[in-house]
Design a protein around this motif. Structure first.
Motif, PDB file in Angstrom:
ATOM      1  N   GLU A 220       0.810  -1.218   0.000  1.00  0.00           N
ATOM      2  CA  GLU A 220       0.000   0.000   0.000  1.00  0.00           C
ATOM      3  C   GLU A 220       0.845   1.271   0.000  1.00  0.00           C
ATOM      4  O   GLU A 220       0.293   2.375  -0.071  1.00  0.00           O
ATOM      5  CB  GLU A 220      -0.926  -0.010   1.223  1.00  0.00           C
ATOM      6  N   GLY A 221       2.168   1.106   0.085  1.00  0.00           N
ATOM      7  CA  GLY A 221       3.037   2.275   0.093  1.00  0.00           C
ATOM      8  C   GLY A 221       3.104   2.972   1.434  1.00  0.00           C
ATOM      9  O   GLY A 221       3.489   4.148   1.509  1.00  0.00           O
ATOM     10  N   LEU A 241      16.492  -0.555  -2.658  1.00  0.00           N
ATOM     11  CA  LEU A 241      15.497  -1.584  -2.958  1.00  0.00           C
ATOM     12  C   LEU A 241      14.194  -1.303  -2.198  1.00  0.00           C
ATOM     13  O   LEU A 241      13.097  -1.369  -2.771  1.00  0.00           O
ATOM     14  CB  LEU A 241      16.042  -2.960  -2.574  1.00  0.00           C
ATOM     15  N   ILE A 242      14.318  -0.969  -0.903  1.00  0.00           N
ATOM     16  CA  ILE A 242      13.132  -0.712  -0.084  1.00  0.00           C
ATOM     17  C   ILE A 242      12.408   0.540  -0.562  1.00  0.00           C
ATOM     18  O   ILE A 242      11.176   0.552  -0.680  1.00  0.00           O
ATOM     19  CB  ILE A 242      13.533  -0.581   1.401  1.00  0.00           C
ATOM     20  N   ARG A 243      13.164   1.592  -0.868  1.00  0.00           N
ATOM     21  CA  ARG A 243      12.540   2.842  -1.319  1.00  0.00           C
ATOM     22  C   ARG A 243      11.784   2.641  -2.635  1.00  0.00           C
ATOM     23  O   ARG A 243      10.688   3.182  -2.826  1.00  0.00           O
ATOM     24  CB  ARG A 243      13.598   3.940  -1.476  1.00  0.00           C
ATOM     25  N   THR A 244      12.358   1.871  -3.529  1.00  0.00           N
ATOM     26  CA  THR A 244      11.689   1.594  -4.802  1.00  0.00           C
ATOM     27  C   THR A 244      10.375   0.856  -4.573  1.00  0.00           C
ATOM     28  O   THR A 244       9.349   1.164  -5.196  1.00  0.00           O
ATOM     29  CB  THR A 244      12.603   0.763  -5.722  1.00  0.00           C
ATOM     30  N   GLY A 249       4.869   0.472  -4.761  1.00  0.00           N
ATOM     31  CA  GLY A 249       3.939  -0.505  -4.205  1.00  0.00           C
ATOM     32  C   GLY A 249       4.245  -1.910  -4.673  1.00  0.00           C
ATOM     33  O   GLY A 249       3.396  -2.798  -4.620  1.00  0.00           O
ATOM     34  N   GLY A 250       5.475  -2.110  -5.103  1.00  0.00           N
ATOM     35  CA  GLY A 250       5.863  -3.419  -5.643  1.00  0.00           C
ATOM     36  C   GLY A 250       6.252  -4.397  -4.549  1.00  0.00           C
ATOM     37  O   GLY A 250       7.009  -4.066  -3.641  1.00  0.00           O
TER      38      GLY A 250
END
Length: 314
Positions: A220-221, A241-244, A249-250
């Motif tokens: 959900e971001g 990776l986490i920020r992307t 929302g991936g």
């Protein structure tokens, strides 16, 4: 709590069949009933036997349930308390409108209590909760959200109704201002700890135990405290990776992200924050005026409720 459940069942009635179907579906799913239980426990600790306590406990649960119905639509959630969300079963429109029904029914019930102060506390709390929901929506997919912004959201979205529940009990008991503030502080701190632990469990829990999908917050971001703590601790490639994932929302690399969050110490740091809030709640409960043996049992239950948050796993 049986008396509260009886009030809930009685006041869920509507001449529109779908209203009752949706309302009974989500309330019948169970849940912890922490907020109404909190109100009753504080009443007990203050020696309050006012019959209105059961009605107000039901009001608090109705307001909470309305927020759940709306939340699940906004978040596009599919699973709550181990089964399909109401919006999955009945559709988004029905969920939103029945949430509105529960809000309005709650206000009818608080008017029945006949005390302006009670209505003001609940009206203010409901308004703050709505602001918290909007604030959280604004923060969605913001990978640079900081701890202060996160705490602002949870104090409005979650802790405010806990605070109101405890304050209402003090008002019913006719408590002095210092005691009322101690009760409100207990509720606010307990609510903050409860939400932080809930956010931790989204990364370390088990879907079967939680009754919801692991990693929903990431999908959900939502940037929660475990992620904020992890981003302070992990390597730059891991942070990227986490920020992307937050921004898109991936969840394709959810397993990798869960591993990073778990090994970074972010979960332990977030739980330490929850422990500090629980300790603040314990201090507030200890500041309540002493009473007879029955009242002391209720106060002990308040202390245990705060302490048990630290070992919560579902």
């Amino acid at each position: 709590m049986r008396a509260v459940d009886a009030v809930i069942q009685q006041r869920l009635g509507s001449e529109v069949p779908l209203v009752g179907q949706v309302a009974h579906y989500i309330i019948g799913a169970g849940g912890k009933r922490v907020r109404p239980a909190l109100l009753l426990l504080v009443c007990g600790a203050l020696g309050c036997t006012d019959a209105r306590r059961h009605t107000l406990a039901a009001v608090v649960e109705f307001i909470h349930t309305a927020t759940l119905l709306h939340d699940d639509v906004v978040d596009e959630s599919t699973l709550r308390r181990g089964r399909d969300t109401a919006n999955q079963v009945f559709g988004n429109a029905a969920s939103v409108l029945v949430g509105d029904f529960l809000y309005s029914r709650a206000f009818q019930m608080m008017v029945d209590c006949g005390e302006m102060r009670i209505m003001r506390v609940l009206a203010d709390a409901t308004n703050v909760i709505a602001e918290g929901e909007v604030l959280q929506l604004m923060n969605m997919h913001d990978a640079h959200l900081d701890e202060a912004a996160y705490l602002r959201v949870i104090r409005a979205k979650t802790a405010k109704l806990f605070e109101a529940s405890a304050r209402l009990a003090a008002i019913l008991a006719g408590a002095d201002p210092a005691t009322e503030e101690a009760c409100a502080t207990y509720g606010q701190a307990l609510g903050a700890a409860f939400q932080i632990v809930d956010d931790v469990l989204d990364y370390e829990g088990d879907t079967a135990e939680l009754g919801k999908n692991l990693g929903d917050d990431l999908r959900e971001g939502k940037v929660t405290l475990p992620v904020i703590c992890t981003l302070r601790r992990c390597t730059e490639p891991e942070a990227a990776l986490i920020r992307t994932a937050i921004e898109t929302g991936g969840t394709q690399r959810l397993d990798e992200i869960l591993a990073i969050v778990r090994r970074s110490g972010g979960l332990a740091e977030a739980r330490a924050h929850a422990a500090a809030e629980a300790q603040r709640a314990i201090a507030a409960a200890q500041a309540l005026p002493p009473g007879d043996a029955v009242r002391e049992k209720y106060r002990e239950a308040l202390l245990q409720l705060a302490a048990q948050l630290l070992t919560r796993r579902a």
